[in-house]
Design a protein around this motif. Structure first.
Motif, PDB file in Angstrom:
ATOM      1  N   TYR A 249       0.830  -1.214   0.000  1.00 31.90           N
ATOM      2  CA  TYR A 249       0.000   0.000   0.000  1.00 31.90           C
ATOM      3  C   TYR A 249       0.864   1.263   0.000  1.00 31.90           C
ATOM      4  N   ALA A 250       1.986   1.227   0.702  1.00 28.89           N
ATOM      5  CA  ALA A 250       2.895   2.371   0.696  1.00 28.89           C
ATOM      6  C   ALA A 250       3.382   2.660  -0.721  1.00 28.89           C
ATOM      7  N   SER A 251       3.689   1.616  -1.461  1.00 30.18           N
ATOM      8  CA  SER A 251       4.185   1.784  -2.824  1.00 30.18           C
ATOM      9  C   SER A 251       3.079   2.193  -3.787  1.00 30.18           C
ATOM     10  N   GLY A 252       1.858   1.735  -3.528  1.00 29.40           N
ATOM     11  CA  GLY A 252       0.780   1.987  -4.478  1.00 29.40           C
ATOM     12  C   GLY A 252       0.102   3.323  -4.333  1.00 29.40           C
ATOM     13  N   MET A 253       0.095   3.915  -3.135  1.00 28.84           N
ATOM     14  CA  MET A 253      -0.679   5.129  -2.898  1.00 28.84           C
ATOM     15  C   MET A 253       0.230   6.327  -2.682  1.00 28.84           C
ATOM     16  N   ARG A 254      -0.045   7.384  -3.414  1.00 25.94           N
ATOM     17  CA  ARG A 254       0.751   8.600  -3.330  1.00 25.94           C
ATOM     18  C   ARG A 254      -0.104   9.769  -2.852  1.00 25.94           C
ATOM     19  N   ASN A 255       0.587  10.816  -2.399  1.00 24.94           N
ATOM     20  CA  ASN A 255      -0.067  12.038  -1.938  1.00 24.94           C
ATOM     21  C   ASN A 255      -0.460  12.858  -3.170  1.00 24.94           C
ATOM     22  N   ILE A 256      -1.559  12.442  -3.814  1.00 29.05           N
ATOM     23  CA  ILE A 256      -1.925  12.981  -5.114  1.00 29.05           C
ATOM     24  C   ILE A 256      -2.221  14.482  -5.070  1.00 29.05           C
ATOM     25  N   SER A 257      -2.876  14.929  -4.006  1.00 28.73           N
ATOM     26  CA  SER A 257      -3.191  16.359  -3.921  1.00 28.73           C
ATOM     27  C   SER A 257      -1.919  17.198  -3.952  1.00 28.73           C
ATOM     28  N   LEU A 258      -0.870  16.721  -3.269  1.00 28.22           N
ATOM     29  CA  LEU A 258       0.410  17.419  -3.317  1.00 28.22           C
ATOM     30  C   LEU A 258       0.961  17.398  -4.743  1.00 28.22           C
ATOM     31  N   GLY A 259       0.797  16.265  -5.423  1.00 25.30           N
ATOM     32  CA  GLY A 259       1.269  16.173  -6.803  1.00 25.30           C
ATOM     33  C   GLY A 259       0.612  17.202  -7.694  1.00 25.30           C
ATOM     34  N   ILE A 260      -0.693  17.406  -7.518  1.00 28.08           N
ATOM     35  CA  ILE A 260      -1.404  18.404  -8.324  1.00 28.08           C
ATOM     36  C   ILE A 260      -0.911  19.807  -7.997  1.00 28.08           C
ATOM     37  N   VAL A 261      -0.726  20.079  -6.693  1.00 25.82           N
ATOM     38  CA  VAL A 261      -0.237  21.395  -6.274  1.00 25.82           C
ATOM     39  C   VAL A 261       1.115  21.686  -6.933  1.00 25.82           C
ATOM     40  N   LEU A 262       2.025  20.720  -6.902  1.00 25.33           N
ATOM     41  CA  LEU A 262       3.351  20.919  -7.489  1.00 25.33           C
ATOM     42  C   LEU A 262       3.275  21.025  -9.013  1.00 25.33           C
ATOM     43  N   ALA A 263       2.448  20.168  -9.640  1.00 23.74           N
ATOM     44  CA  ALA A 263       2.332  20.198 -11.097  1.00 23.74           C
ATOM     45  C   ALA A 263       1.812  21.547 -11.574  1.00 23.74           C
ATOM     46  N   MET A 264       0.792  22.068 -10.897  1.00 25.48           N
ATOM     47  CA  MET A 264       0.210  23.348 -11.300  1.00 25.48           C
ATOM     48  C   MET A 264       1.110  24.520 -10.959  1.00 25.48           C
ATOM     49  N   GLY A 265       1.922  24.378  -9.914  1.00 28.66           N
ATOM     50  CA  GLY A 265       2.736  25.497  -9.468  1.00 28.66           C
ATOM     51  C   GLY A 265       4.080  25.619 -10.155  1.00 28.66           C
ATOM     52  N   TYR A 266       4.626  24.495 -10.644  1.00 30.98           N
ATOM     53  CA  TYR A 266       6.013  24.525 -11.114  1.00 30.98           C
ATOM     54  C   TYR A 266       6.241  23.937 -12.503  1.00 30.98           C
ATOM     55  N   PHE A 267       5.196  23.369 -13.135  1.00 31.89           N
ATOM     56  CA  PHE A 267       5.388  22.738 -14.428  1.00 31.89           C
ATOM     57  C   PHE A 267       4.306  23.167 -15.399  1.00 31.89           C
ATOM     58  N   ASP A 268       4.427  22.717 -16.629  1.00 29.63           N
ATOM     59  CA  ASP A 268       3.388  22.925 -17.626  1.00 29.63           C
ATOM     60  C   ASP A 268       2.068  22.363 -17.069  1.00 29.63           C
ATOM     61  N   PRO A 269       0.969  23.131 -17.168  1.00 25.13           N
ATOM     62  CA  PRO A 269      -0.302  22.630 -16.617  1.00 25.13           C
ATOM     63  C   PRO A 269      -0.703  21.257 -17.144  1.00 25.13           C
ATOM     64  N   LEU A 270      -0.267  20.901 -18.348  1.00 29.78           N
ATOM     65  CA  LEU A 270      -0.600  19.592 -18.894  1.00 29.78           C
ATOM     66  C   LEU A 270       0.046  18.462 -18.086  1.00 29.78           C
ATOM     67  N   SER A 271       1.115  18.771 -17.355  1.00 30.72           N
ATOM     68  CA  SER A 271       1.759  17.734 -16.537  1.00 30.72           C
ATOM     69  C   SER A 271       0.880  17.333 -15.358  1.00 30.72           C
ATOM     70  N   ALA A 272      -0.111  18.166 -15.044  1.00 29.29           N
ATOM     71  CA  ALA A 272      -1.021  17.833 -13.947  1.00 29.29           C
ATOM     72  C   ALA A 272      -2.050  16.783 -14.360  1.00 29.29           C
ATOM     73  N   VAL A 273      -2.227  16.588 -15.662  1.00 26.60           N
ATOM     74  CA  VAL A 273      -3.281  15.685 -16.135  1.00 26.60           C
ATOM     75  C   VAL A 273      -3.062  14.241 -15.670  1.00 26.60           C
ATOM     76  N   PRO A 274      -1.857  13.645 -15.838  1.00 29.50           N
ATOM     77  CA  PRO A 274      -1.670  12.279 -15.325  1.00 29.50           C
ATOM     78  C   PRO A 274      -1.885  12.176 -13.819  1.00 29.50           C
ATOM     79  N   VAL A 275      -1.559  13.248 -13.100  1.00 30.15           N
ATOM     80  CA  VAL A 275      -1.745  13.235 -11.648  1.00 30.15           C
ATOM     81  C   VAL A 275      -3.241  13.259 -11.311  1.00 30.15           C
ATOM     82  N   VAL A 276      -4.003  14.081 -12.036  1.00 21.29           N
ATOM     83  CA  VAL A 276      -5.454  14.131 -11.819  1.00 21.29           C
ATOM     84  C   VAL A 276      -6.094  12.782 -12.141  1.00 21.29           C
TER      85      VAL A 276
END
Length: 310
Positions: A249-276
């Protein structure tokens, strides 16, 4: 989770024009979610887990080295090494372990103390792991404000974690039971708000995705499944069901909300799509994984019954 996450995504897309001005509140909402997680973990639990450094180190190798490399390889092969989608796949794989994994570990008979401590430790080292991992894999291809990312990770992950653990110690572990009836519902509302606000932020870019969704959805499902499989098969050498459940479970589940925050804040907005997309996939996959664990790894007669988390 089945209702809250898709529902908040839909609300974010439908009400994007209203919600978009409030996107700046996301880091603070997320910091509160982290704080409510951390008040359930004390120094005693952390010390107990640190006596098993092999499991900790191996879990982080699976989640922050093996999984990102696999994500990069699959993404680059299908979309090209310079695609923002590849950044999104790698970001999903390298972000800290998911808080909701604690609940699934408890329901599946794993070690809640180990999982909780893994989440706290991984959150604490995330300002080093995430920026350095992205930098090593993409180098100059992705222009990253490393200092800004570290600052935000400290604000939304490290500081609330330290405060939460400190409150746990000062209250001798009683704080969670005292405030849970208020803190937990507010935390869920903050989580919903984080997902909805980030959905609102990426809504203007959705039109660009129509041709890519046919490939993006299956790849996202495959990557999430691979992360669960990495943990499952990676934990087999420990020959312990509790450890196998926890690490998978540790390997399978990630802090997705943090991933979206970082994707939207520091990368091309399209990089947030796989995270969403991973948000929609991660929880149903957790349910399927729970079913598989019960079928393949039934507790022996001498083992204790699974822990159930209220």
């Amino acid at each position: 989770m089945f209702l809250l996450i898709p529902g908040s995504l839909v609300i974010g897309f439908l009400c994007s024009s209203v919600l978009r001005p409030m996107v700046d509140a996301v880091p603070y909402l997320f910091a509160y979610v982290t704080l409510t997680m951390a008040i359930g973990c004390g120094l005693g639990q952390l010390r107990q887990v640190l006596r098993r450094p092999g499991i900790i180190g191996w879990t982080f190798v699976l989640t922050h080295i093996a999984a990102p490399l696999i994500a990069y390889g699959i993404g680059a092969a299908l979309f090209g090494a310079h695609s923002p989608y590849v950044v999104g796949f790698v970001l999903f794989a390298i972000i800290p372990l998911g808080v909701s994994s604690v609940l699934w570990v408890g329901m599946s008979g794993g070690s809640v103390a180990l999982m909780l401590a893994l989440v706290v430790i991984d959150s604490a080292i995330s300002p080093i792991v995430v920026p350095s991992g992205i930098k090593l894999m993409f180098g100059a291809v992705v222009d990253i404000d490393t200092g800004g990312m570290i600052r935000d990770l400290v604000l939304i992950i490290v500081a609330p974690t330290v405060i939460g653990v400190t409150l746990y110690e000062l209250s001798k572990g009683r704080i969670q039971s005292k405030v849970q009836h208020i803190a937990s519902p507010i935390s869920k509302l903050c989580f919903v708000a984080v997902v909805a606000l980030n959905a609102a932020a990426i809504e203007p870019y959705v039109e660009q995705l129509k041709d890519d969704m046919i490939r993006l959805v299956p790849v996202s499902i495959l990557l999430v499944a691979i992360c669960y499989a990495l943990g499952y098969f990676g934990a087999l050498p420990f020959r312990n069901r509790e450890t196998l459940v926890t690490v998978s479970y540790a390997s399978g589940m990630r802090n997705i909300s943090l991933g979206i925050v970082l994707a939207m804040g520091y990368f091309d907005p399209l990089s947030a799509v796989p995270v969403v997309l991973s948000i929609l996939i991660q929880q149903p996959m957790a349910t399927l994984h729970h079913y598989v664990l019960q079928k393949l790894n039934k507790p022996d007669a001498g083992e204790r019954s699974p822990i159930h988390v209220r």
